[in-house]
Design a protein around this motif. Sequence first.
Motif, PDB file in Angstrom:
ATOM      1  N   ASP A 149       0.839  -1.337  -0.038  1.00  0.00           N
ATOM      2  CA  ASP A 149      -0.054  -0.124  -0.069  1.00  0.00           C
ATOM      3  C   ASP A 149       0.872   1.183  -0.174  1.00  0.00           C
ATOM      4  O   ASP A 149       2.176   1.013   0.274  1.00  0.00           O
ATOM      5  N   PRO A 150       0.248   2.305  -0.114  1.00  0.00           N
ATOM      6  CA  PRO A 150       1.098   3.631  -0.110  1.00  0.00           C
ATOM      7  C   PRO A 150       1.413   3.608   1.309  1.00  0.00           C
ATOM      8  O   PRO A 150       0.679   3.579   2.345  1.00  0.00           O
ATOM      9  N   TYR A 151       2.856   4.430   1.570  1.00  0.00           N
ATOM     10  CA  TYR A 151       3.390   4.233   2.661  1.00  0.00           C
ATOM     11  C   TYR A 151       4.140   5.456   2.976  1.00  0.00           C
ATOM     12  O   TYR A 151       4.791   6.070   2.449  1.00  0.00           O
ATOM     13  N   VAL A 152       4.183   6.313   4.270  1.00  0.00           N
ATOM     14  CA  VAL A 152       4.863   7.100   4.948  1.00  0.00           C
ATOM     15  C   VAL A 152       5.450   6.738   5.829  1.00  0.00           C
ATOM     16  O   VAL A 152       4.753   6.323   6.991  1.00  0.00           O
ATOM     17  N   GLY A 153       6.853   6.565   6.078  1.00  0.00           N
ATOM     18  CA  GLY A 153       7.614   5.999   7.377  1.00  0.00           C
ATOM     19  C   GLY A 153       8.036   7.294   8.284  1.00  0.00           C
ATOM     20  O   GLY A 153       8.410   8.272   7.770  1.00  0.00           O
ATOM     21  N   ASP A 154       8.008   6.800   9.561  1.00  0.00           N
ATOM     22  CA  ASP A 154       8.416   7.906  10.462  1.00  0.00           C
ATOM     23  C   ASP A 154       9.574   8.317  10.348  1.00  0.00           C
ATOM     24  O   ASP A 154      10.637   7.556   9.810  1.00  0.00           O
ATOM     25  N   VAL A 155      10.250   9.389  10.933  1.00  0.00           N
ATOM     26  CA  VAL A 155      11.562   9.765  10.917  1.00  0.00           C
ATOM     27  C   VAL A 155      12.512   8.807  11.391  1.00  0.00           C
ATOM     28  O   VAL A 155      12.379   8.331  12.632  1.00  0.00           O
ATOM     29  N   HIS A 156      13.784   8.797  10.699  1.00  0.00           N
ATOM     30  CA  HIS A 156      14.901   7.508  11.330  1.00  0.00           C
ATOM     31  C   HIS A 156      15.861   8.110  10.569  1.00  0.00           C
ATOM     32  O   HIS A 156      16.011   8.764   9.797  1.00  0.00           O
ATOM     33  N   GLU A 157      17.129   7.192  11.019  1.00  0.00           N
ATOM     34  CA  GLU A 157      18.437   7.588  10.588  1.00  0.00           C
ATOM     35  C   GLU A 157      18.644   6.637   9.433  1.00  0.00           C
ATOM     36  O   GLU A 157      18.236   5.375   9.456  1.00  0.00           O
ATOM     37  N   LEU A 158      19.532   6.715   8.388  1.00  0.00           N
ATOM     38  CA  LEU A 158      19.855   6.013   7.361  1.00  0.00           C
ATOM     39  C   LEU A 158      21.099   6.002   7.191  1.00  0.00           C
ATOM     40  O   LEU A 158      21.659   6.940   6.020  1.00  0.00           O
ATOM     41  N   PRO A 159      22.081   5.526   7.671  1.00  0.00           N
ATOM     42  CA  PRO A 159      23.301   5.645   7.694  1.00  0.00           C
ATOM     43  C   PRO A 159      24.079   5.381   6.171  1.00  0.00           C
ATOM     44  O   PRO A 159      24.939   6.176   5.633  1.00  0.00           O
ATOM     45  N   ALA A 160      23.634   4.604   5.266  1.00  0.00           N
ATOM     46  CA  ALA A 160      24.083   4.337   4.138  1.00  0.00           C
ATOM     47  C   ALA A 160      23.839   5.222   3.179  1.00  0.00           C
ATOM     48  O   ALA A 160      24.400   5.758   1.933  1.00  0.00           O
ATOM     49  N   LEU A 161      22.743   6.249   3.253  1.00  0.00           N
ATOM     50  CA  LEU A 161      22.500   7.421   2.378  1.00  0.00           C
ATOM     51  C   LEU A 161      22.966   8.658   3.178  1.00  0.00           C
ATOM     52  O   LEU A 161      23.744   9.382   2.408  1.00  0.00           O
TER      53      LEU A 161
END
Length: 576
Positions: A149-161
């Motif tokens: 489904d369409p999805y919006v994720g909460d704020v989080h860290e993404l070290p790879a990016l």
Amino acid sequence: MTPRPPIPPVPARRPWSLRTQIAVVFGSLVSVVALLLSLAFGELLKLRAQHEAAAALHMVGHNAAKVMAEELFERSRLVQVLASSQDLWDKGLGAQDLLPLLQRMHTSRPYSRWIGVADVHGIVQTDSNHMFSGQDVSAAPWFQAGIKDPYVGDVHELPALAERIAPSPSGEAQRFLDFAAPIERNGETVGVLGLHLSWDWARDTLEGLRPTYADHAQIELFVFNREGRMIYAPGGRIAPFVALDQRLPETEPPPALGRDSLTVPGLAGLAHWADAQPQFLTAVTRLPARNLASDLGWYVVVRQPTATAFAGADSIVSRALAGGLVAALLSALIASLAARRLSEDLNSLSRAALHIEAGTPGAVVPLTHSTREVQRLSSTLGHMTRRLLEMNEAMEEVVRQRTLELRYANQELERLASSDPLTGLLNRRGFDARLAQALALAQRSSLPMSVITIDVDHFKQVNDTHGHEIGDQVLRSLAQQLRSRLRASDVVARLGGEEFIVLLPETTLAQAQQLAEELVRAVRDQPQDPVGSVTVSAGLSALRPGDADACAMLRRSDEALYAAKTAGRNRALAQP
């Protein structure tokens, strides 16, 4: 037995004279009346000032929550619309035509840090900046949720990016929001379209919404997540709050407002914060949910030190009491000079004072004429009462002026939030509002309506060759040409980057085709110094009788624009 000496008589206490008794009694009465009136007016004005301060703080939080919710919804809707566009995916998820589109989205959408497409197995087929092409993202939450489904994720860290892009200007570690939607082709899910949005978006959005007086008034904005944990603090100061385990504050009404004020909408309350001992005036506003995907359960919290928020209210009471004290002293002095007044005049003044204290409508201090002293006293009391009433009226005028200033500030904020600062045209938010009005009128009156989507050809080359200042000049010139050739009832807006859109109420597709071709020729025939000839491509569509909303019309217009670009640019094509 020796007789005892007689006890000397106790001297009788000398009674006060009638003049002294009258002066003491009347002076005390006038002082009490003056102080009671001063205290009553002062507390009333303090109550009003605290109401205004609480309502103003709530308005700041309400506006910030509304803008953030709108932007979350818009980005979620953009990803969903692109993922559901059948023509984009006909050639496959790794088609060469997709990369320019993703790159244009990446550069034209503020704070977008990565846009990519993964197949159903989680292998990235195409991305905007070639960071994760060919990599497996099947374990990523955005992929696992976005495949369904369409999805919006909460704020989080993404070290790879985060390690591959510039650090946040605030000095904090880069954090991101995820947007995803399933890509469907012929009713079958073939992949996922994903977008990583920098958390710098929240910082810049909230800083832009802070009132101009926020620094002086010590107003600060925070964001808490659904679990009540802080996810944003101004100035990059979130670490100390996290260390103190600051949770979503619970508010209580200010003492002067009372418990019943909790039922009054638009008011903030008092709350304890972990980083300071004094209480803060605090407004907690939950982000309004535009759809299920973008409902993250966030809260915008605005706080202001009570010493700052209620400074005006406290000074009001002090001034009122000072004025009442001065008036009381003056009245007592006059009473001592009027000690020989007749008892009838004393009774009449006393009754009048009691009526004033009780707030009886029309109660006034009578002007007596038995003696000059009585006349002077009654005149002074009347003047004191009028002075307090004038102070009340003056304070009400101040409150009214501040309310008007707040209303004007909110109107200006609404205007800025709906317009594009570069061209002066409407932005996406302002255009959507006008589109909704025009759609309702067209459906109610069965009138035609068309839309033209316009994109500047090779605009990136203009910026790369001549600089962004010349690019901005080209966009402003194009905006001026559009305004000059359209009717007053037409709506023109800049959607972002070099993309514009024109809404044409009461216009058939054939009429829109003619106008679009004229616009393409006019832009081509008017060279831009020093760029030279600039061309645009246009896609247009009209509202169909079966369209429930404008989404299908806008999608057809985008598809027509894509077709015009593919056919060689510098032309206008229609999608019936």
